[in-house]
Scaffold this motif. Structure first.
Motif, short mmCIF file in Angstrom:
data_model
loop_
_atom_site.label_atom_id
_atom_site.label_comp_id
_atom_site.label_asym_id
_atom_site.label_seq_id
_atom_site.Cartn_x
_atom_site.Cartn_y
_atom_site.Cartn_z
N TYR A 11 0.84 -1.21 0.00
CA TYR A 11 0.00 0.00 0.00
C TYR A 11 0.87 1.26 0.00
O TYR A 11 0.67 2.17 -0.79
N LEU A 12 1.86 1.29 0.88
CA LEU A 12 2.74 2.46 0.97
C LEU A 12 3.53 2.66 -0.32
O LEU A 12 3.74 3.79 -0.77
N LYS A 95 -3.96 11.31 -11.90
CA LYS A 95 -3.06 10.80 -10.85
C LYS A 95 -3.50 11.28 -9.48
O LYS A 95 -3.44 10.53 -8.50
N LEU A 96 -3.95 12.53 -9.40
CA LEU A 96 -4.41 13.06 -8.12
C LEU A 96 -5.65 12.31 -7.64
O LEU A 96 -5.76 11.97 -6.45
N ASN A 97 -6.56 12.03 -8.57
CA ASN A 97 -7.75 11.24 -8.20
C ASN A 97 -7.35 9.83 -7.77
O ASN A 97 -7.92 9.28 -6.82
N MET A 98 -6.37 9.26 -8.44
CA MET A 98 -5.90 7.92 -8.07
C MET A 98 -5.30 7.95 -6.66
O MET A 98 -5.55 7.04 -5.86
N ARG A 100 -6.01 10.05 -4.24
CA ARG A 100 -7.10 10.23 -3.25
C ARG A 100 -7.87 8.92 -3.07
O ARG A 100 -8.31 8.61 -1.97
N ASP A 101 -8.02 8.15 -4.15
CA ASP A 101 -8.68 6.85 -4.03
C ASP A 101 -7.85 5.90 -3.17
O ASP A 101 -8.39 5.17 -2.33
N LEU A 102 -6.54 5.91 -3.38
CA LEU A 102 -5.66 5.05 -2.58
C LEU A 102 -5.67 5.43 -1.10
O LEU A 102 -5.56 4.57 -0.23
N GLU A 103 -5.80 6.72 -0.84
CA GLU A 103 -5.84 7.19 0.54
C GLU A 103 -7.23 7.13 1.14
O GLU A 103 -7.45 7.57 2.27
N HIS A 104 -8.20 6.61 0.37
CA HIS A 104 -9.59 6.45 0.82
C HIS A 104 -10.19 7.79 1.21
O HIS A 104 -10.92 7.90 2.20
#
Length: 131
Positions: A11-12, A95-98, A100-104
């Motif tokens: 994840y990191l 990429k920014l949306n991705m 934010r998705d990864l960070e929930h």
């Protein structure tokens, strides 16, 4: 390592990779903007020049060319850099949306808006009765 630790590292790594991509794209966009400004400066200098032939740098070589040919070349370079900046901006948004998705986290509202074209604006003005 246990499974939970591996998931955390994975994840990191994903988050850091996307964040690094965002920073890289921002740097690329800044470099393109600086290059575009230099093209504009050169275009204005050539437009105000009275000389028939102008020295122009192509890669690492200086070449003397007709003034009009240089103007056309610089205008094409400016258009190309505008297209490249727009493409980078779209990639940056994705990429920014991705990230934010990864960070929930919820996606940013209102940053995906696009301005109205002149044709759309005229149609709206006609539809609402204003001139």
């Amino acid at each position: 390592m246990d499974v939970e630790t591996q998931k955390t590292f994975t994840y990191l790594r994903e988050v850091e990779t996307v964040a690094q991509d965002i920073l890289t794209f921002k740097d690329m966009k800044l470099d393109l903007s600086n290059a575009q400004n230099k093209f504009r400066e050169a275009l204005r200098a050539i437009e105000h020049s009275d000389e028939r032939n102008v020295w122009m740098k192509e890669g690492s070589v200086f070449i003397q060319r007709p003034r009009q040919e240089c103007l056309v070349h610089l205008k094409k370079e400016i258009e190309k850099s505008e297209d490249d900046i727009a493409a980078l901006q779209n990639t940056l948004k994705d990429k920014l949306n991705m990230l934010r998705d990864l960070e929930h986290e919820p996606r940013l509202v209102g940053f995906g808006l696009k301005p109205l074209s002149m044709k759309e604006a005229r149609t709206l003005h006609k539809g609402f009765g204003s001139t």
